[in-house]
Write a protein that holds these residues in place. Sequence first.
Motif, PDB file in Angstrom:
ATOM      1  N   ASN A  44      76.903  85.829  38.995  1.00 38.10           N
ATOM      2  CA  ASN A  44      77.095  85.990  40.443  1.00 38.10           C
ATOM      3  C   ASN A  44      76.877  84.658  41.149  1.00 38.10           C
ATOM      4  OD1 ASN A  44      77.392  89.028  40.846  1.00 38.10           O
ATOM      5  ND2 ASN A  44      75.570  88.882  39.556  1.00 38.10           N
ATOM      6  N   GLU A  45      77.931  83.883  41.263  1.00 33.95           N
ATOM      7  CA  GLU A  45      77.850  82.571  41.893  1.00 33.95           C
ATOM      8  C   GLU A  45      77.276  82.684  43.303  1.00 33.95           C
ATOM      9  OE1 GLU A  45      80.808  79.009  43.330  1.00 33.95           O
ATOM     10  OE2 GLU A  45      81.479  80.344  41.735  1.00 33.95           O
ATOM     11  N   GLY A  46      76.357  81.796  43.617  1.00 34.65           N
ATOM     12  CA  GLY A  46      75.759  81.766  44.948  1.00 34.65           C
ATOM     13  C   GLY A  46      74.562  82.695  45.103  1.00 34.65           C
ATOM     14  N   LEU A  47      74.246  83.452  44.074  1.00 32.19           N
ATOM     15  CA  LEU A  47      73.107  84.375  44.125  1.00 32.19           C
ATOM     16  C   LEU A  47      71.873  83.686  43.570  1.00 32.19           C
ATOM     17  CD1 LEU A  47      72.183  87.355  44.630  1.00 32.19           C
ATOM     18  CD2 LEU A  47      72.668  87.730  42.209  1.00 32.19           C
ATOM     19  N   PHE A  48      70.784  83.757  44.302  1.00 28.30           N
ATOM     20  CA  PHE A  48      69.515  83.191  43.866  1.00 28.30           C
ATOM     21  C   PHE A  48      68.529  84.334  43.677  1.00 28.30           C
ATOM     22  CE2 PHE A  48      71.716  79.895  46.040  1.00 28.30           C
ATOM     23  CZ  PHE A  48      71.441  78.750  45.318  1.00 28.30           C
ATOM     24  N   VAL A  49      67.827  84.339  42.555  1.00 26.44           N
ATOM     25  CA  VAL A  49      66.870  85.393  42.262  1.00 26.44           C
ATOM     26  C   VAL A  49      65.502  84.758  42.051  1.00 26.44           C
ATOM     27  CG1 VAL A  49      66.226  87.241  40.666  1.00 26.44           C
ATOM     28  CG2 VAL A  49      68.640  86.838  41.197  1.00 26.44           C
ATOM     29  N   PHE A  50      64.548  85.184  42.863  1.00 23.12           N
ATOM     30  CA  PHE A  50      63.157  84.767  42.738  1.00 23.12           C
ATOM     31  C   PHE A  50      62.336  86.049  42.597  1.00 23.12           C
ATOM     32  CE2 PHE A  50      65.265  81.420  44.958  1.00 23.12           C
ATOM     33  CZ  PHE A  50      64.640  80.241  44.565  1.00 23.12           C
ATOM     34  N   THR A  51      61.619  86.181  41.517  1.00 29.06           N
ATOM     35  CA  THR A  51      60.801  87.357  41.276  1.00 29.06           C
ATOM     36  C   THR A  51      59.362  86.909  41.086  1.00 29.06           C
ATOM     37  OG1 THR A  51      62.648  88.420  40.140  1.00 29.06           O
ATOM     38  CG2 THR A  51      60.463  89.360  39.771  1.00 29.06           C
ATOM     39  N   ILE A  52      58.444  87.609  41.697  1.00 28.63           N
ATOM     40  CA  ILE A  52      57.025  87.297  41.537  1.00 28.63           C
ATOM     41  C   ILE A  52      56.411  88.352  40.628  1.00 28.63           C
ATOM     42  CG2 ILE A  52      54.799  87.070  42.692  1.00 28.63           C
ATOM     43  CD1 ILE A  52      56.293  86.120  45.153  1.00 28.63           C
ATOM     44  N   VAL A  53      55.799  87.901  39.548  1.00 34.65           N
ATOM     45  CA  VAL A  53      55.080  88.784  38.627  1.00 34.65           C
ATOM     46  C   VAL A  53      53.613  88.383  38.713  1.00 34.65           C
ATOM     47  CG1 VAL A  53      54.769  89.496  36.226  1.00 34.65           C
ATOM     48  CG2 VAL A  53      57.066  88.949  37.076  1.00 34.65           C
ATOM     49  N   VAL A  54      52.785  89.285  39.212  1.00 36.62           N
ATOM     50  CA  VAL A  54      51.360  88.976  39.343  1.00 36.62           C
ATOM     51  C   VAL A  54      50.517  90.085  38.740  1.00 36.62           C
ATOM     52  CG1 VAL A  54      51.592  87.554  41.404  1.00 36.62           C
ATOM     53  CG2 VAL A  54      51.178  89.983  41.649  1.00 36.62           C
ATOM     54  N   TYR A  55      49.375  89.690  38.221  1.00 37.26           N
ATOM     55  CA  TYR A  55      48.375  90.628  37.741  1.00 37.26           C
ATOM     56  C   TYR A  55      47.194  90.502  38.697  1.00 37.26           C
ATOM     57  CZ  TYR A  55      44.881  92.924  34.905  1.00 37.26           C
ATOM     58  OH  TYR A  55      43.899  93.767  34.477  1.00 37.26           O
ATOM     59  N   ALA A  56      46.834  91.602  39.318  1.00 36.31           N
ATOM     60  CA  ALA A  56      45.788  91.573  40.338  1.00 36.31           C
ATOM     61  C   ALA A  56      44.453  92.106  39.829  1.00 36.31           C
ATOM     62  CB  ALA A  56      46.229  92.380  41.559  1.00 36.31           C
ATOM     63  N   GLY A  57      44.361  92.367  38.537  1.00 35.09           N
ATOM     64  CA  GLY A  57      43.104  92.863  37.974  1.00 35.09           C
ATOM     65  C   GLY A  57      42.123  91.732  37.712  1.00 35.09           C
ATOM     66  N   ASP A  58      41.130  92.023  36.916  1.00 34.43           N
ATOM     67  CA  ASP A  58      40.052  91.061  36.674  1.00 34.43           C
ATOM     68  C   ASP A  58      40.245  90.192  35.438  1.00 34.43           C
ATOM     69  OD1 ASP A  58      38.599  91.847  38.939  1.00 34.43           O
ATOM     70  OD2 ASP A  58      37.713  93.532  37.846  1.00 34.43           O
ATOM     71  N   ASP A  59      41.263  90.443  34.631  1.00 40.28           N
ATOM     72  CA  ASP A  59      41.501  89.663  33.420  1.00 40.28           C
ATOM     73  C   ASP A  59      42.042  88.292  33.823  1.00 40.28           C
ATOM     74  OD1 ASP A  59      42.929  88.469  31.188  1.00 40.28           O
ATOM     75  OD2 ASP A  59      42.708  90.404  30.170  1.00 40.28           O
ATOM     76  N   GLN A  60      41.218  87.256  33.646  1.00 42.19           N
ATOM     77  CA  GLN A  60      41.569  85.915  34.107  1.00 42.19           C
ATOM     78  C   GLN A  60      42.805  85.362  33.388  1.00 42.19           C
ATOM     79  OE1 GLN A  60      40.192  84.744  36.795  1.00 42.19           O
ATOM     80  NE2 GLN A  60      41.451  82.930  36.799  1.00 42.19           N
ATOM     81  N   ALA A  61      42.923  85.605  32.085  1.00 38.86           N
ATOM     82  CA  ALA A  61      44.082  85.111  31.339  1.00 38.86           C
ATOM     83  C   ALA A  61      45.368  85.755  31.855  1.00 38.86           C
ATOM     84  CB  ALA A  61      43.912  85.383  29.851  1.00 38.86           C
ATOM     85  N   ALA A  62      45.324  87.036  32.151  1.00 39.30           N
ATOM     86  CA  ALA A  62      46.503  87.726  32.687  1.00 39.30           C
ATOM     87  C   ALA A  62      46.836  87.206  34.076  1.00 39.30           C
ATOM     88  CB  ALA A  62      46.260  89.236  32.715  1.00 39.30           C
ATOM     89  N   ARG A  63      45.815  86.931  34.881  1.00 37.25           N
ATOM     90  CA  ARG A  63      46.076  86.378  36.221  1.00 37.25           C
ATOM     91  C   ARG A  63      46.734  85.010  36.115  1.00 37.25           C
ATOM     92  NH1 ARG A  63      41.671  87.190  40.789  1.00 37.25           N
ATOM     93  NH2 ARG A  63      43.468  86.462  41.933  1.00 37.25           N
ATOM     94  N   GLN A  64      46.289  84.191  35.156  1.00 37.27           N
ATOM     95  CA  GLN A  64      46.861  82.860  34.993  1.00 37.27           C
ATOM     96  C   GLN A  64      48.289  82.915  34.458  1.00 37.27           C
ATOM     97  OE1 GLN A  64      44.074  80.606  32.665  1.00 37.27           O
ATOM     98  NE2 GLN A  64      42.633  80.406  34.361  1.00 37.27           N
ATOM     99  N   ALA A  65      48.656  84.003  33.800  1.00 32.48           N
ATOM    100  CA  ALA A  65      50.010  84.152  33.288  1.00 32.48           C
ATOM    101  C   ALA A  65      50.982  84.627  34.371  1.00 32.48           C
ATOM    102  CB  ALA A  65      50.023  85.139  32.121  1.00 32.48           C
ATOM    103  N   SER A  66      50.451  84.964  35.551  1.00 27.68           N
ATOM    104  CA  SER A  66      51.315  85.354  36.662  1.00 27.68           C
ATOM    105  C   SER A  66      52.315  84.236  36.930  1.00 27.68           C
ATOM    106  CB  SER A  66      50.473  85.626  37.913  1.00 27.68           C
ATOM    107  OG  SER A  66      49.612  86.726  37.710  1.00 27.68           O
ATOM    108  N   SER A  67      53.473  84.600  37.452  1.00 28.83           N
ATOM    109  CA  SER A  67      54.528  83.602  37.563  1.00 28.83           C
ATOM    110  C   SER A  67      55.520  83.946  38.661  1.00 28.83           C
ATOM    111  CB  SER A  67      55.267  83.541  36.219  1.00 28.83           C
ATOM    112  OG  SER A  67      56.304  82.607  36.242  1.00 28.83           O
ATOM    113  N   ILE A  68      56.153  82.908  39.171  1.00 24.77           N
ATOM    114  CA  ILE A  68      57.337  83.079  40.000  1.00 24.77           C
ATOM    115  C   ILE A  68      58.511  82.825  39.063  1.00 24.77           C
ATOM    116  CG2 ILE A  68      58.716  82.219  41.919  1.00 24.77           C
ATOM    117  CD1 ILE A  68      56.120  81.455  43.319  1.00 24.77           C
ATOM    118  N   VAL A  69      59.301  83.849  38.837  1.00 24.99           N
ATOM    119  CA  VAL A  69      60.437  83.765  37.916  1.00 24.99           C
ATOM    120  C   VAL A  69      61.673  83.416  38.736  1.00 24.99           C
ATOM    121  CG1 VAL A  69      61.830  85.052  36.262  1.00 24.99           C
ATOM    122  CG2 VAL A  69      59.363  85.485  36.419  1.00 24.99           C
ATOM    123  N   ILE A  70      62.372  82.368  38.290  1.00 23.36           N
ATOM    124  CA  ILE A  70      63.548  81.879  39.014  1.00 23.36           C
ATOM    125  C   ILE A  70      64.738  81.968  38.074  1.00 23.36           C
ATOM    126  CG2 ILE A  70      64.550  79.930  40.240  1.00 23.36           C
ATOM    127  CD1 ILE A  70      61.608  79.002  40.742  1.00 23.36           C
ATOM    128  N   GLY A  71      65.825  82.523  38.564  1.00 20.48           N
ATOM    129  CA  GLY A  71      66.964  82.829  37.719  1.00 20.48           C
ATOM    130  C   GLY A  71      67.851  81.680  37.316  1.00 20.48           C
TER     131      GLY A  71
END
Length: 109
Positions: A44-71
């Motif tokens: 899809n030319e001209g389409l931009f996809v930004f997705t936020i994946v976050v972990y809001a719990g107490d596991d610090q490693a999982a929180r650090q793995a949170s990411s803004i995914v860009i297509g």
Amino acid sequence: MLEEMYSDLMEHGADPANLLPALTRVRHAVDGSQAFATKLTRNNEGLFVFTIVVYAGDDQAARQASSIVIGESLGRELVQENFVDVQKALNGVVDTIRCVVFHYDLSYH
């Protein structure tokens, strides 16, 4: 693909004993989101996809793995050129989720 991921999460979430470790779940969500975002932007030319994946719990490693995914690479370039502090943005999203959903007191910030 997203429907399948959601269905899998709901099925596993019905019994907490079935849940994979938080870090594994975050990594799977980031990988699935990246594949989906890349496919969408490639077709899809001209389409931009930004997705936020976050972990809001107490596991610090999982929180650090949170990411803004860009297509696509142009989206990544826009983020880099505008000096977007990704970690700060993710922390803001996580803090908002924790405050609203989990009713944490974030007044110490």
